[in-house]
Structures are given as C-alpha cells and as structure tokens.
Write an enzyme that holds these catalytic residues in place. Structure first.
Site, mmCIF file in Angstrom:
data_model
loop_
_atom_site.group_PDB
_atom_site.id
_atom_site.type_symbol
_atom_site.label_atom_id
_atom_site.label_comp_id
_atom_site.label_asym_id
_atom_site.label_seq_id
_atom_site.Cartn_x
_atom_site.Cartn_y
_atom_site.Cartn_z
ATOM 1 N N GLU A 21 0.849 -1.187 0.065
ATOM 2 C CA GLU A 21 0.052 -0.001 -0.178
ATOM 3 C C GLU A 21 0.926 1.276 -0.004
ATOM 4 O O GLU A 21 0.296 2.182 -0.445
ATOM 5 C CB GLU A 21 -0.646 0.048 1.432
ATOM 6 C CG GLU A 21 -2.000 -1.074 1.209
ATOM 7 C CD GLU A 21 -3.002 -0.893 2.221
ATOM 8 O OE1 GLU A 21 -2.581 -1.299 3.540
ATOM 9 O OE2 GLU A 21 -4.188 -0.301 2.010
ATOM 10 N N TYR A 53 -18.117 25.308 0.247
ATOM 11 C CA TYR A 53 -18.186 24.253 0.058
ATOM 12 C C TYR A 53 -16.851 23.664 -1.051
ATOM 13 O O TYR A 53 -16.139 22.851 -0.917
ATOM 14 C CB TYR A 53 -19.149 23.200 -0.137
ATOM 15 C CG TYR A 53 -20.169 23.628 -1.202
ATOM 16 C CD1 TYR A 53 -20.001 23.468 -2.608
ATOM 17 C CD2 TYR A 53 -21.398 23.944 -0.848
ATOM 18 C CE1 TYR A 53 -20.841 24.059 -3.672
ATOM 19 C CE2 TYR A 53 -22.341 24.655 -1.737
ATOM 20 C CZ TYR A 53 -21.917 24.404 -3.143
ATOM 21 O OH TYR A 53 -22.845 24.949 -4.071
ATOM 22 N N VAL A 72 -6.367 5.298 8.538
ATOM 23 C CA VAL A 72 -7.436 6.282 7.949
ATOM 24 C C VAL A 72 -8.103 7.055 9.223
ATOM 25 O O VAL A 72 -8.485 8.222 9.071
ATOM 26 C CB VAL A 72 -8.768 5.399 7.634
ATOM 27 C CG1 VAL A 72 -8.456 4.794 5.963
ATOM 28 C CG2 VAL A 72 -9.459 4.476 8.527
ATOM 29 N N GLU A 73 -7.649 6.545 10.528
ATOM 30 C CA GLU A 73 -7.967 7.380 11.687
ATOM 31 C C GLU A 73 -7.195 8.720 11.473
ATOM 32 O O GLU A 73 -7.619 9.732 11.890
ATOM 33 C CB GLU A 73 -7.738 6.437 12.866
ATOM 34 C CG GLU A 73 -8.746 5.506 13.113
ATOM 35 C CD GLU A 73 -8.581 4.398 12.625
ATOM 36 O OE1 GLU A 73 -7.667 4.292 11.558
ATOM 37 O OE2 GLU A 73 -9.143 3.389 12.879
ATOM 38 N N LYS A 98 -12.624 3.903 2.716
ATOM 39 C CA LYS A 98 -11.792 3.238 1.999
ATOM 40 C C LYS A 98 -12.381 2.113 1.011
ATOM 41 O O LYS A 98 -12.511 1.007 1.382
ATOM 42 C CB LYS A 98 -10.617 2.599 2.634
ATOM 43 C CG LYS A 98 -9.194 2.645 1.972
ATOM 44 C CD LYS A 98 -8.172 2.127 3.113
ATOM 45 C CE LYS A 98 -7.003 1.634 2.521
ATOM 46 N NZ LYS A 98 -5.822 1.253 3.527
#
Ligand SMILES: Nc1nc2c(c(=O)[nH]1)N=C([C@H](O)[C@@H](O)CO)CN2
Length: 123
Positions: A21, A53, A72-73, A98
């Site tokens: 990854e 936005y 991801v945290e 993900k």
C-alpha cells in the site's frame, strides 16, 4: 444552526499499513457535514457569507493528495483539524471510506465527530 455538506468527495492518496500500500495510490471518499448558519448567506445572497464548500473541497484535495498516512483514523483527524482551524467550523461529522479495502465489503473506514454544536442552536 444548519449544515453545509460535501458528499462522496473522492481523492487519491497513499494510505495503508501494508508494504504494497505504500507503493500505490488508492481512492478514499469523504462525506462531511459542517455546522453553519446558512440564514446569513441566504439573506445576503453573497458567497463571501457562506462556508464555501468548493473552497473546503479544494483545500482537502490539496492536503489529502500530498499526504501519506498509514491509518484512516489519522487522515480523518487531520482533515477535521483543518476544517476547524482554517474554516472555523464549530462542529463536524466526517466519514472517511476506503472503497474495496476489504474483500466482500463495498467500503470500510471511520466516522468521527469533532467540536460542539453551537449553544442554543437547535438541531
Ligand atoms: N481501523 C483500521 N483498521 C485498518 C486500517 C485502518 O487504517 N484503520 N487499515 C488497514 C489496511 O491498510 C487495509 O485497509 C488494507 O486493505 C487494515 N485495518
């Protein structure tokens, strides 16, 4: 108090804990809700009074594309920090997905809420 949202903002980045990854770019997807008083821009009809936005999305794209976190945290937390510190968002909910990361699932990821919904502002 109201919400400004961004749905399914897809960005390519280096993310993940495995060696393979670290060598590829993967797509992550953001769903974000941000507290904002939309009555003000509704009265003025001025983009300067909004939580823009498009400006938020552009900033997150620039940050996420150049990031290389393992979890991801961590990515979710850093994005929340940008929204709160640079855009003055008092409360937000951020879902970071993900897609395809776990066989058999459409997506995995985290949902975080940060900040406090402004006092006296109903929801
Ligand atoms: N809670 C988490 N679990 C896992 C993460 C993560 O970022 N947070 N990451 C992985 C791997 O990178 C996985 O996505 C590769 O398929 C596993 N679990």
């Amino acid at each position: 108090m109201d919400v400004v949202f961004i749905e399914d903002l897809r960005i390519e980045t280096v993310i993940g804990i495995y060696d393979w990854e670290r060598k590829i770019r993967q797509t992550v997807a953001f769903d974000i809700e941000m507290a904002f008083d939309n009555a003000v821009p509704a009265a003025s009809d001025a983009i300067a009074d909004t939580l823009d936005y498009k400006a938020v999305a552009k900033r997150l794209i620039a940050f996420v594309e150049s990031s290389h976190f393992e979890l991801v945290e961590t990515l979710a937390e850093r994005c929340a920090q940008i929204l709160r510190e640079e855009f003055g968002v008092p409360w937000l909910r951020l879902k970071l997905s993900k897609p395809g990361a776990v066989t058999g699932s459409r997506a995995v990821g985290v949902i975080i809420e940060r900040g406090v919904w402004p006092d006296g502002a109903g929801r």
